[in-house]
Design a protein around this motif. Structure first.
Motif, PDB file in Angstrom:
ATOM      1  N   VAL A   1       0.836  -1.204   0.000  1.00 51.73           N
ATOM      2  CA  VAL A   1       0.000   0.000   0.000  1.00 51.73           C
ATOM      3  C   VAL A   1       0.869   1.251   0.000  1.00 51.73           C
ATOM      4  O   VAL A   1       0.584   2.228  -0.705  1.00 51.73           O
ATOM      5  CB  VAL A   1      -0.951  -0.009   1.212  1.00 51.73           C
ATOM      6  N   ALA A   2       1.975   1.244   0.770  1.00 53.94           N
ATOM      7  CA  ALA A   2       2.863   2.412   0.823  1.00 53.94           C
ATOM      8  C   ALA A   2       3.494   2.686  -0.531  1.00 53.94           C
ATOM      9  O   ALA A   2       3.721   3.844  -0.894  1.00 53.94           O
ATOM     10  CB  ALA A   2       3.941   2.195   1.880  1.00 53.94           C
ATOM     11  N   ARG A   3       3.781   1.649  -1.295  1.00 49.70           N
ATOM     12  CA  ARG A   3       4.371   1.848  -2.622  1.00 49.70           C
ATOM     13  C   ARG A   3       3.425   2.585  -3.560  1.00 49.70           C
ATOM     14  O   ARG A   3       3.848   3.363  -4.416  1.00 49.70           O
ATOM     15  CB  ARG A   3       4.720   0.500  -3.245  1.00 49.70           C
ATOM     16  N   ILE A   4       2.134   2.331  -3.398  1.00 51.72           N
ATOM     17  CA  ILE A   4       1.153   2.904  -4.316  1.00 51.72           C
ATOM     18  C   ILE A   4       0.623   4.245  -3.811  1.00 51.72           C
ATOM     19  O   ILE A   4       0.496   5.202  -4.585  1.00 51.72           O
ATOM     20  CB  ILE A   4      -0.016   1.918  -4.519  1.00 51.72           C
ATOM     21  N   TYR A   5       0.327   4.328  -2.511  1.00 47.45           N
ATOM     22  CA  TYR A   5      -0.375   5.494  -1.977  1.00 47.45           C
ATOM     23  C   TYR A   5       0.458   6.346  -1.028  1.00 47.45           C
ATOM     24  O   TYR A   5      -0.039   7.361  -0.533  1.00 47.45           O
ATOM     25  CB  TYR A   5      -1.645   5.039  -1.241  1.00 47.45           C
ATOM     26  N   GLY A   6       1.695   5.968  -0.731  1.00 50.95           N
ATOM     27  CA  GLY A   6       2.501   6.753   0.185  1.00 50.95           C
ATOM     28  C   GLY A   6       2.329   6.295   1.623  1.00 50.95           C
ATOM     29  O   GLY A   6       1.752   5.241   1.896  1.00 50.95           O
ATOM     30  N   GLU A   7       2.821   7.100   2.563  1.00 45.75           N
ATOM     31  CA  GLU A   7       2.874   6.689   3.963  1.00 45.75           C
ATOM     32  C   GLU A   7       2.102   7.607   4.901  1.00 45.75           C
ATOM     33  O   GLU A   7       2.334   7.596   6.106  1.00 45.75           O
ATOM     34  CB  GLU A   7       4.336   6.599   4.408  1.00 45.75           C
ATOM     35  N   ASN A   8       1.191   8.400   4.381  1.00 53.38           N
ATOM     36  CA  ASN A   8       0.330   9.207   5.235  1.00 53.38           C
ATOM     37  C   ASN A   8      -0.803   8.317   5.744  1.00 53.38           C
ATOM     38  O   ASN A   8      -1.733   7.984   5.010  1.00 53.38           O
ATOM     39  CB  ASN A   8      -0.235  10.391   4.440  1.00 53.38           C
ATOM     40  N   LEU A   9      -0.726   7.911   7.009  1.00 57.00           N
ATOM     41  CA  LEU A   9      -1.681   6.936   7.527  1.00 57.00           C
ATOM     42  C   LEU A   9      -3.114   7.442   7.516  1.00 57.00           C
ATOM     43  O   LEU A   9      -4.046   6.640   7.436  1.00 57.00           O
ATOM     44  CB  LEU A   9      -1.287   6.539   8.960  1.00 57.00           C
ATOM     45  N   ARG A  10      -3.300   8.740   7.605  1.00 55.69           N
ATOM     46  CA  ARG A  10      -4.667   9.273   7.534  1.00 55.69           C
ATOM     47  C   ARG A  10      -5.327   8.884   6.216  1.00 55.69           C
ATOM     48  O   ARG A  10      -6.533   8.610   6.161  1.00 55.69           O
ATOM     49  CB  ARG A  10      -4.634  10.796   7.687  1.00 55.69           C
ATOM     50  N   HIS A  11      -4.546   8.811   5.163  1.00 59.88           N
ATOM     51  CA  HIS A  11      -5.062   8.462   3.845  1.00 59.88           C
ATOM     52  C   HIS A  11      -5.007   6.959   3.581  1.00 59.88           C
ATOM     53  O   HIS A  11      -5.929   6.396   2.972  1.00 59.88           O
ATOM     54  CB  HIS A  11      -4.252   9.202   2.763  1.00 59.88           C
ATOM     55  N   THR A  12      -3.966   6.288   4.068  1.00 62.00           N
ATOM     56  CA  THR A  12      -3.740   4.902   3.656  1.00 62.00           C
ATOM     57  C   THR A  12      -4.263   3.860   4.630  1.00 62.00           C
ATOM     58  O   THR A  12      -4.435   2.697   4.237  1.00 62.00           O
ATOM     59  CB  THR A  12      -2.227   4.653   3.457  1.00 62.00           C
ATOM     60  N   LEU A  13      -4.522   4.227   5.893  1.00 56.24           N
ATOM     61  CA  LEU A  13      -4.897   3.216   6.874  1.00 56.24           C
ATOM     62  C   LEU A  13      -6.179   2.454   6.501  1.00 56.24           C
ATOM     63  O   LEU A  13      -6.223   1.226   6.654  1.00 56.24           O
ATOM     64  CB  LEU A  13      -5.039   3.845   8.261  1.00 56.24           C
ATOM     65  N   PRO A  14      -7.237   3.115   6.005  1.00 52.69           N
ATOM     66  CA  PRO A  14      -8.405   2.330   5.569  1.00 52.69           C
ATOM     67  C   PRO A  14      -8.067   1.362   4.437  1.00 52.69           C
ATOM     68  O   PRO A  14      -8.609   0.245   4.392  1.00 52.69           O
ATOM     69  CB  PRO A  14      -9.393   3.405   5.107  1.00 52.69           C
ATOM     70  N   ILE A  15      -7.175   1.770   3.540  1.00 50.54           N
ATOM     71  CA  ILE A  15      -6.782   0.881   2.441  1.00 50.54           C
ATOM     72  C   ILE A  15      -5.975  -0.293   2.975  1.00 50.54           C
ATOM     73  O   ILE A  15      -6.138  -1.436   2.528  1.00 50.54           O
ATOM     74  CB  ILE A  15      -5.978   1.666   1.386  1.00 50.54           C
ATOM     75  N   VAL A  16      -5.092  -0.027   3.941  1.00 49.60           N
ATOM     76  CA  VAL A  16      -4.317  -1.099   4.562  1.00 49.60           C
ATOM     77  C   VAL A  16      -5.246  -2.106   5.226  1.00 49.60           C
ATOM     78  O   VAL A  16      -5.097  -3.329   5.054  1.00 49.60           O
ATOM     79  CB  VAL A  16      -3.322  -0.512   5.588  1.00 49.60           C
ATOM     80  N   ALA A  17      -6.213  -1.619   6.005  1.00 52.30           N
ATOM     81  CA  ALA A  17      -7.140  -2.511   6.704  1.00 52.30           C
ATOM     82  C   ALA A  17      -7.965  -3.338   5.718  1.00 52.30           C
ATOM     83  O   ALA A  17      -8.105  -4.561   5.875  1.00 52.30           O
ATOM     84  CB  ALA A  17      -8.058  -1.697   7.615  1.00 52.30           C
ATOM     85  N   ALA A  18      -8.505  -2.686   4.691  1.00 45.53           N
ATOM     86  CA  ALA A  18      -9.325  -3.403   3.714  1.00 45.53           C
ATOM     87  C   ALA A  18      -8.494  -4.404   2.918  1.00 45.53           C
ATOM     88  O   ALA A  18      -8.952  -5.521   2.633  1.00 45.53           O
ATOM     89  CB  ALA A  18      -9.995  -2.402   2.768  1.00 45.53           C
ATOM     90  N   SER A  19      -7.265  -4.041   2.559  1.00 48.64           N
ATOM     91  CA  SER A  19      -6.404  -4.953   1.803  1.00 48.64           C
ATOM     92  C   SER A  19      -6.018  -6.160   2.646  1.00 48.64           C
ATOM     93  O   SER A  19      -5.993  -7.297   2.149  1.00 48.64           O
ATOM     94  CB  SER A  19      -5.154  -4.215   1.322  1.00 48.64           C
ATOM     95  N   GLY A  20      -5.697  -5.929   3.930  1.00 55.66           N
ATOM     96  CA  GLY A  20      -5.390  -7.051   4.806  1.00 55.66           C
ATOM     97  C   GLY A  20      -6.576  -7.986   4.969  1.00 55.66           C
ATOM     98  O   GLY A  20      -6.427  -9.219   4.941  1.00 55.66           O
ATOM     99  N   ALA A  21      -7.772  -7.412   5.127  1.00 59.58           N
ATOM    100  CA  ALA A  21      -8.974  -8.232   5.249  1.00 59.58           C
ATOM    101  C   ALA A  21      -9.203  -9.054   3.984  1.00 59.58           C
ATOM    102  O   ALA A  21      -9.510 -10.250   4.046  1.00 59.58           O
ATOM    103  CB  ALA A  21     -10.182  -7.330   5.529  1.00 59.58           C
ATOM    104  N   GLY A  22      -9.030  -8.422   2.823  1.00 59.77           N
ATOM    105  CA  GLY A  22      -9.230  -9.129   1.565  1.00 59.77           C
ATOM    106  C   GLY A  22      -8.211 -10.232   1.348  1.00 59.77           C
ATOM    107  O   GLY A  22      -8.549 -11.321   0.863  1.00 59.77           O
ATOM    108  N   LEU A  23      -6.954  -9.983   1.724  1.00 63.87           N
ATOM    109  CA  LEU A  23      -5.912 -10.988   1.539  1.00 63.87           C
ATOM    110  C   LEU A  23      -6.189 -12.227   2.385  1.00 63.87           C
ATOM    111  O   LEU A  23      -6.101 -13.363   1.895  1.00 63.87           O
ATOM    112  CB  LEU A  23      -4.551 -10.392   1.905  1.00 63.87           C
TER     113      LEU A  23
END
Length: 309
Positions: A245-267
């Motif tokens: 996720v950091a490679r695609i969207y960067g490391e601002n957790l305010r923006h990426t944390l929902p994507i991290v959570a959803a991606s982990g759930a999907g995986l």
């Protein structure tokens, strides 16, 4: 916005497939299986995946290293040690008591890892994950020794091998605590981002670094303990998902944390479905599937870093 919509749609499709995948038919009287087994199993996979991915990204921020997660930093191993200890001291302890003991030992184990990391030279980032692997191996060896001496090896295997076949209604609800902590992590996302800059930089920006560190430790420890007690150890989720996720969207957790959570759930949910269909009607534990897929993704991440210098 489009990417988030795609992720949500993918999760919905995976959840539907998960509910429809299994040996028993849902027709007729089998419809009870949907509510007592399939839906709880799907929810458990989603909650465990989201929680572990968020715990991984928090640990990476606190240690300022991209190659650590709870299972490679001694946190999950410490939680397993707590399970064995409470089983020896109080064999009839309730599940909440086992979860509490696992949380305490996971918190101590994570704090010990971060204390070791602070003493490492900062110029070689690979020393951190190597230290975590050795540290976790020592804790795991101590856990195995205690289990072997008290004839609890089979018991330990049941607890630590990540799989969802035993999840039913009434046996997964503690995982909602991991979901709640994921929401709390999002509320404090900006603080974790600042903490990832280092203690000196965070203090210069007015952040109470010690307070954020303790909050992060608590979130990582509780998520790891709840997951280990409920479904066992699930590897690589907290390692590969935040990096991708950091490679695609960067490391601002305010923006990426929902994507991290959803991606982990999907995986995790996708791997659970895969484990049910590869040797149908038998099952392969999700921990085994993730061990293979996660290792391949991690090697790809390492290769990409080397190629881009």
């Amino acid at each position: 916005m489009r990417a988030k919509a795609i992720i949500v749609a993918t999760l919905a499709v995976l959840a539907l497939v998960s509910c429809l995948t299994g040996v028993s038919s849902l027709s007729g009287d089998g419809i009870w299986l949907l509510f007592y087994s399939r839906l709880p199993r799907t929810a458990a996979a989603l909650l465990a995946g989201a929680g572990l991915a968020v715990a991984g990204v928090i640990m990476q921020m606190l240690s300022r290293n991209k190659f650590v997660e709870p299972s490679t930093a001694g946190t999950s191993q410490a939680a397993a040690l707590g399970l064995v200890v409470v089983t020896l001291l109080a064999p009839g302890a309730a599940l909440w008591a086992k979860m509490g003991a696992a949380t305490v030992t996971a918190l101590i184990g994570t704090a010990g890892f971060l204390s070791l990391v602070r003493r490492l030279p900062p110029h070689d980032p690979m020393l951190v994950p190597l230290t975590g692997l050795v540290y976790g191996g020592i804790i795991g060896a101590a856990t195995t020794f205690l289990a072997y001496e008290r004839d609890l090896l089979q018991y330990l295997d049941i607890w630590v091998n990540g799989e969802f076949s035993g999840v039913m209604l009434g046996r997964y609800e503690y995982l909602w605590l991991a979901g709640a902590l994921t929401v709390i992590a999002y509320v404090y996302a900006d603080r974790f981002t600042l903490a990832g800059l280092g203690e000196d930089a965070a203090l210069s920006l007015g952040l109470n670094h010690g307070q954020v560190l303790m909050l992060g430790l608590a979130i990582v420890a509780v998520i790891s303990a709840v997951t280990t007690v409920t479904v066992g150890m699930v590897p690589f989720v907290g390692l590969v998902v935040p990096n991708l996720v950091a490679r695609i969207y960067g490391e601002n957790l305010r923006h990426t944390l929902p994507i991290v959570a959803a991606s982990g759930a999907g995986l995790v949910l996708a791997c659970d479905i895969l484990g049910r269909v590869i040797r149908y009607p038998f099952e392969i534990p999700v921990g085994t599937i993730l061990g293979v897929i996660g290792a391949a993704l991690f090697l790809w991440i390492l290769h990409g870093r080397a190629r881009h210098g």
